[in-house]
Design an enzyme around this catalytic site. Structure first.
Site, mmCIF file in Angstrom:
data_model
loop_
_atom_site.group_PDB
_atom_site.id
_atom_site.type_symbol
_atom_site.label_atom_id
_atom_site.label_comp_id
_atom_site.label_asym_id
_atom_site.label_seq_id
_atom_site.Cartn_x
_atom_site.Cartn_y
_atom_site.Cartn_z
ATOM 1 N N LYS A 173 -11.404 -0.806 0.572
ATOM 2 C CA LYS A 173 -11.183 -1.846 1.600
ATOM 3 C C LYS A 173 -12.538 -2.053 2.166
ATOM 4 O O LYS A 173 -13.366 -1.173 2.221
ATOM 5 C CB LYS A 173 -10.172 -1.364 2.496
ATOM 6 C CG LYS A 173 -8.817 -1.181 2.288
ATOM 7 C CD LYS A 173 -7.880 -0.833 3.403
ATOM 8 C CE LYS A 173 -6.339 -0.751 2.891
ATOM 9 N NZ LYS A 173 -5.957 -2.115 2.454
ATOM 10 N N ARG A 223 3.135 2.297 -2.387
ATOM 11 C CA ARG A 223 4.321 2.154 -3.323
ATOM 12 C C ARG A 223 4.051 3.402 -4.305
ATOM 13 O O ARG A 223 5.251 3.898 -5.083
ATOM 14 C CB ARG A 223 4.336 0.834 -4.202
ATOM 15 C CG ARG A 223 2.887 0.674 -4.919
ATOM 16 C CD ARG A 223 2.819 -0.677 -5.365
ATOM 17 N NE ARG A 223 2.538 -1.571 -4.352
ATOM 18 C CZ ARG A 223 2.368 -2.787 -4.143
ATOM 19 N NH1 ARG A 223 2.742 -3.683 -4.964
ATOM 20 N NH2 ARG A 223 1.972 -3.691 -3.015
#
Ligand code: BES
Ligand code: ZN
Ligand code: ZN
Length: 504
Positions: free
Chosen positions: A279, A353
């Site tokens: 990020k 996920r």
């Protein structure tokens, strides 16, 4: 957190301040007038009452003449009568109690007379008022070397009733306290930094909670997870020197052990750097809150245990740190998840996920009556709904709607998003069953679609994407900026009301 019931005639109470509520452009609600008349009407005579406008969260403090028993009166605004709802009631009490703390009161009082005329069923109004008051008082106690200049925390307040409270009222207050304390727990572990809150730390918190309430607890290390075949969970965990931990806690009061349980799965990424798909640095510090889903499950389990809700409820917290270490998983890797399905990793930043899919597959072993997962899953959900609303998706429209309604009632704003089959096309892979990310389109829905692959159609399932509302950038009516504990109350209510549409 303590509360004291006081019973006696109006005004015969023991406290250093008394709270009253009122709508905008109205005098404080009915009970206030009754009390004031009994006190000789001093407040109306001075004209000072005009300072109270009743706008939402406005507070006005009045000081009584020396001969009166009640020294301070704190009037709090509910806003316009036509806009009244649970949020307004909770927000008003939050503002009122914060004001009491600023005034450094030791024992403020909420007379039930102050809730007279609130357009809400009396016991619910009491419960919401107490929850709101406590949520408003929450603050994080940061480790500091310098003296804390804030007024000391208000540890207790009282509730007054003219006659002995009915059992239902006492229960409502106990429930409010348990729920507020579950939210406090969730907020604190979420706000605390990631060098403190590691996967093992969360497992330890789960253990403390389990011991407090007599839950069964299992904290699986990476080795055990590997033996079980949790390849997706491990793919994320392996990039960090902080070992991952897969935690399962079970509340099964006597007689419910054989029931099909409710299972809650919470994303427990204690820090999300993005991994190799790293990020940008800007605001990365906020990614300490990527375990807010796990915190919500932990907080809800704590409340359910405290209330000894007679349902079997299992909480699953897959906890890991997403780091770009030398052993980190990489884009292009194909991993085999616990379900047997293989996943092509496109982005290591779609790690939530990855851990959740093994959580959902593990949940299957319990043959859940209802499966709910909670996760700070996608930035796309914030783009879609903003940062005060969570997305709700699932495989049963009626349950999605039911959960949305529960959320709205308890103050967790949720809004539905679809999971239609055609969305799956974006996840098709040439080298595995599917990829872990799609295109840039409908990112929040795609996250839900991915998780849906791990839930069999027979299991009613709902997914909550809380990426937005888990964290508040600015102060909100019942939450100071920081972690909000979003989802705790919704999970508690789901468990309390299950089976949906009646029963239990
Ligand atoms: N933890 C983030 C999602 C998030 C973003 C939570 C902002 C809270 C605030 C999640 O793991 C993530 O990075 N998601 C990616 C998904 C993408 C790679 C498909 C995202 O949102 O960009
Ligand atoms: Zn991520
Ligand atoms: Zn994440």
């Amino acid at each position: 957190m303590r509360m004291e019931w006081q019973v006696g005639p109006l005004g015969q109470w023991d406290g250093d301040g008394v709270l009253f509520l009122g709508f905008e452009k109205e005098e404080p609600l009915a009970g206030f007038g009754r009390w004031l008349e009994a006190e000789g009407d001093w407040l109306r005579e001075t004209g000072a009452l005009e300072d109270f406008k009743g706008s939402f969260q406005q507070t006005a403090v009045f000081y009584a003449p020396a001969d009166k028993k009640t020294s301070r009166v704190i009037c709090v605004g509910l806003g316009k009568r036509k806009d009244f709802d649970g949020d307004r009631l909770r927000g008003a009490l939050a503002a009122g109690l914060r004001r009491c703390r600023e005034l450094r009161l030791h024992k403020p009082l909420l007379p039930l007379a102050a809730l007279e005329g609130i357009p809400m069923e009396a016991t619910s109004a009491l419960e919401e008022a107490v929850v709101g008051g406590w949520l408003g008082l929450y603050r994080y106690d940061a480790p500091r070397g310098r003296d804390d200049e804030r007024p000391p925390q208000l540890e207790q307040w009282g509730i007054h009733r003219e006659t002995e409270p009915e059992a239902g009222m006492r229960e409502a207050v106990d429930r409010a306290l348990a729920v507020a304390s579950g939210v406090f727990l969730a907020r604190t572990v979420t706000t605390a930094p990631a060098n403190e809150v590691t996967p093992r730390f969360l497992a330890e918190k789960a253990r403390e909670t389990a011991e407090r309430h007599g839950f069964r607890l299992q904290a699986m290390d990476e080795e055990t997870a590997a033996e079980m075949g949790m390849g997706a969970f491990l793919a994320v965990a392996q990039g960090s020197r902080e070992p991952g931990c897969f935690v399962v806690m079970e509340h099964a009061p006597a007689g419910t052990e054989e029931d099909a349980p409710l299972v809650f799965v919470g994303k427990g990424i204690t820090f999300d750097t993005g991994g190799i798909s790293i990020k940008p640095a800007d605001k990365m510090e906020l990614m300490k809150h990527d375990m807010a889903g796990a915190a919500a499950v932990l907080g809800a389990m704590d409340a359910l245990g405290a209330l000894d809700v007679p349902k079997r409820v299992v909480g699953i917290l897959p906890c890991a740190e997403n780091m770009p270490g030398g052993n980190a998983y990489k884009p292009g890797d194909v991993v085999r998840s616990l379900s047997g399905l293989t996943i092509e990793v496109i982005s290591t930043d779609a790690e939530g996920r990855m851990v959740l899919c093994d959580g959902l597959a593990y949940a299957r072993r319990y043959k859940p009556a209802f499966l709910v997962d909670v996760a700070t899953l996608t930035g796309a959900c914030i783009v879609a709904l903003g940062d005060r609303v969570g997305g709700v998706m699932g495989n049963r429209e009626d349950l999605v709607e039911e959960v949305r309604r529960i959320g709205m009632e308890v103050g967790d704003k949720l809004w539905p998003l679809p999971l239609w089959d055609f969305y799956f096309e974006d996840l098709k892979s040439d080298v595995a069953d599917f990829k872990n990310v799609g295109t840039r389109k409908a990112g929040c829905v795609i996250g839900g679609m991915f998780l849906k692959q791990f839930v069999d159609d027979e299991t009613p399932w709902v997914h909550l994407d809380i990426a937005g509302p888990a964290w508040a950038d600015k102060d909100q009516p019942t939450a100071v900026r920081g972690a909000t504990g979003f989802g705790v109350r919704t999970l508690v209510e789901i468990a309390r009301r299950w089976p949906a549409g009646g029963g239990g």
